[in-house]
Motif scaffolding. Structure first.
Motif, PDB file in Angstrom:
ATOM      1  N   LEU A   1      29.982   4.458  31.041  1.00 35.99           N
ATOM      2  CA  LEU A   1      30.457   3.532  32.069  1.00 35.99           C
ATOM      3  C   LEU A   1      31.655   2.733  31.576  1.00 35.99           C
ATOM      4  N   ALA A   2      31.600   2.259  30.342  1.00 37.95           N
ATOM      5  CA  ALA A   2      32.709   1.460  29.811  1.00 37.95           C
ATOM      6  C   ALA A   2      33.992   2.280  29.778  1.00 37.95           C
ATOM      7  N   ARG A   3      33.935   3.506  29.285  1.00 38.90           N
ATOM      8  CA  ARG A   3      35.123   4.366  29.241  1.00 38.90           C
ATOM      9  C   ARG A   3      35.647   4.644  30.647  1.00 38.90           C
ATOM     10  N   TRP A   4      34.725   4.887  31.577  1.00 37.91           N
ATOM     11  CA  TRP A   4      35.106   5.261  32.945  1.00 37.91           C
ATOM     12  C   TRP A   4      35.663   4.072  33.710  1.00 37.91           C
ATOM     13  N   TRP A   5      34.976   2.926  33.641  1.00 35.36           N
ATOM     14  CA  TRP A   5      35.466   1.739  34.347  1.00 35.36           C
ATOM     15  C   TRP A   5      36.844   1.332  33.855  1.00 35.36           C
ATOM     16  N   LEU A   6      37.028   1.348  32.557  1.00 37.21           N
ATOM     17  CA  LEU A   6      38.274   0.859  31.969  1.00 37.21           C
ATOM     18  C   LEU A   6      39.389   1.895  31.983  1.00 37.21           C
ATOM     19  N   GLY A   7      39.019   3.173  31.880  1.00 36.75           N
ATOM     20  CA  GLY A   7      40.032   4.204  31.687  1.00 36.75           C
ATOM     21  C   GLY A   7      40.684   4.091  30.325  1.00 36.75           C
ATOM     22  N   LYS A   8      39.933   3.556  29.359  1.00 37.53           N
ATOM     23  CA  LYS A   8      40.462   3.340  28.007  1.00 37.53           C
ATOM     24  C   LYS A   8      39.485   3.919  26.984  1.00 37.53           C
ATOM     25  N   GLU A   9      40.003   4.689  26.038  1.00 33.87           N
ATOM     26  CA  GLU A   9      39.162   5.311  25.030  1.00 33.87           C
ATOM     27  C   GLU A   9      38.704   4.298  23.984  1.00 33.87           C
ATOM     28  N   VAL A  10      37.607   4.608  23.336  1.00 31.24           N
ATOM     29  CA  VAL A  10      37.102   3.817  22.221  1.00 31.24           C
ATOM     30  C   VAL A  10      37.846   4.242  20.957  1.00 31.24           C
ATOM     31  N   VAL A  11      38.460   3.282  20.284  1.00 26.87           N
ATOM     32  CA  VAL A  11      39.263   3.598  19.095  1.00 26.87           C
ATOM     33  C   VAL A  11      38.589   3.127  17.805  1.00 26.87           C
ATOM     34  N   ALA A  12      37.617   2.255  17.901  1.00 28.43           N
ATOM     35  CA  ALA A  12      36.874   1.793  16.727  1.00 28.43           C
ATOM     36  C   ALA A  12      35.511   1.295  17.196  1.00 28.43           C
TER      37      ALA A  12
END
Length: 336
Positions: free
Chosen positions: A187-198
């Motif tokens: 959900l976090a990746r999808w809502w934000l449209g931002k990848e996890v980098v750390a």
């Protein structure tokens, strides 16, 4: 494929209710369970052998078997040229997931991950609000689901108490972050449209398994956005009247989006006032299968999570769980 609990209460009823889909056949190696589920679902094409199942003439398959069986099920589907919606986790390790993704791509067929949380009206409304900038630029997320996984122990007919096979199985498969937390990570990746980098993790062991049963994941996304995911299977796991907590908080430069399942309240609080929207369950199998039907018809995945989405979320959840286990061992502790 697979007629267990999730198929029986989630996928099968949803398929039957979805216009454009026909529940054509069921597969399970357990003949007795297959017959029981088939009778309830009013399906006569029942198979205990995969080859006969795929030879029955299918356009797509839902894989809801145990996680260890997913790789064989999906590779068989690719070989027979059918699209797949596969339950999470896609497989028991990253190498098998990559094989599944490559096989489906090679067959020219779609592979989706069953992250059913995306299709809740609550999650869809939050996605809309984030995309529209209703609370400005979202900079921090706090996603919490702490519960008892239906209790660690269950009472037998003779009055004795035994550990629940479901509870034990989920802990042996990796615990709450791997089993449930992948939804929040997705959900976090999808809502934000931002990848996890750390990412980093903190964890506790209330029960005595190798995997932690109460986990705090800290995810740093692109552009400096942060997500905290708190997951637990031991929040009331031994009590008579458990009181789970389930909430989403998204903190933006112009307000806050909050959902609390206790009361099913969804709101966006802004300088101009508070917007409210109807609450709903965090799961929506019907919505997911409607999206699957649309994807089969048009080739457009819409909001359906890809196989790659499933791989990324599970990689993060497993890496953090393993990191917590390694830290505990380094501190001189181990499970019995």
């Amino acid at each position: 494929m697979g007629c267990g609990v999730v198929a029986d209460y989630g996928h099968i009823p949803a398929i039957r209710q979805t216009e454009g889909l026909e529940l054509a056949a069921l597969y399970d190696p357990d003949a007795a369970r297959l017959q029981q589920v088939g009778a309830r679902a009013e399906v006569s094409a029942l198979f205990t052998e995969p080859e006969a199942f795929f030879a029955s003439g299918l356009d797509a398959v839902v894989v809801a078997s145990p996680a260890w069986a997913h790789v064989d099920n999906v590779l068989d589907a690719a070989r027979h040229g059918v699209h797949v919606l596969c339950e999470k986790p896609l497989a028991m390790n990253d190498v098998d997931v990559e094989r599944m993704i490559e096989a489906m791509e090679g067959a020219g067929k779609m592979l989706f991950t069953g992250f059913v949380y995306r299709f809740s009206p609550v999650a869809l409304q939050i996605k809309k609000w984030v995309d529209e900038g209703v609370v400005g630029d979202v900079r921090s997320l706090r996603l919490i689901y702490v519960w008892d996984l239906h209790g660690q122990y269950e009472q037998e007919a003779d009055g004795t108490w035994q550990e629940s096979p479901r509870w034990r199985g989920r802990m042996l498969e990796g615990g709450p972050m791997v089993d449930c937390g992948v939804h929040q990570i997705d959900l976090a990746r999808w809502w934000l449209g931002k990848e996890v980098v750390a990412s980093d993790v903190a964890a506790a062991w209330v029960a005595d398994y190798e995997a932690p049963d109460h986990v705090y994941a800290h995810l740093d996304h692109q552009d400096g956005v942060h997500t905290m995911v708190e997951m637990s299977f031991t929040y009331g796991h031994t009590v008579k009247e458990p009181a789970p907590l389930f909430s989403y908080d998204l903190i933006g430069t112009g307000g806050v989006i909050r959902y609390d399942r206790d009361g099913w309240r969804l709101e966006a609080r802004r300088g101009e006032g508070t917007w409210t929207a109807p609450g709903a369950s965090e799961k929506n199998f019907e919505g997911m299968h409607q999206a699957f039907a649309e994807a089969l018809l048009t080739g457009n995945p819409g909001h359906l999570p890809s196989g790659r989405d499933g791989l990324i979320a599970t990689q993060i959840a497993r890496r953090l769980t393993d990191q917590a286990i390694d830290r505990r061992r380094g501190n001189g502790f181990s499970s019995s």
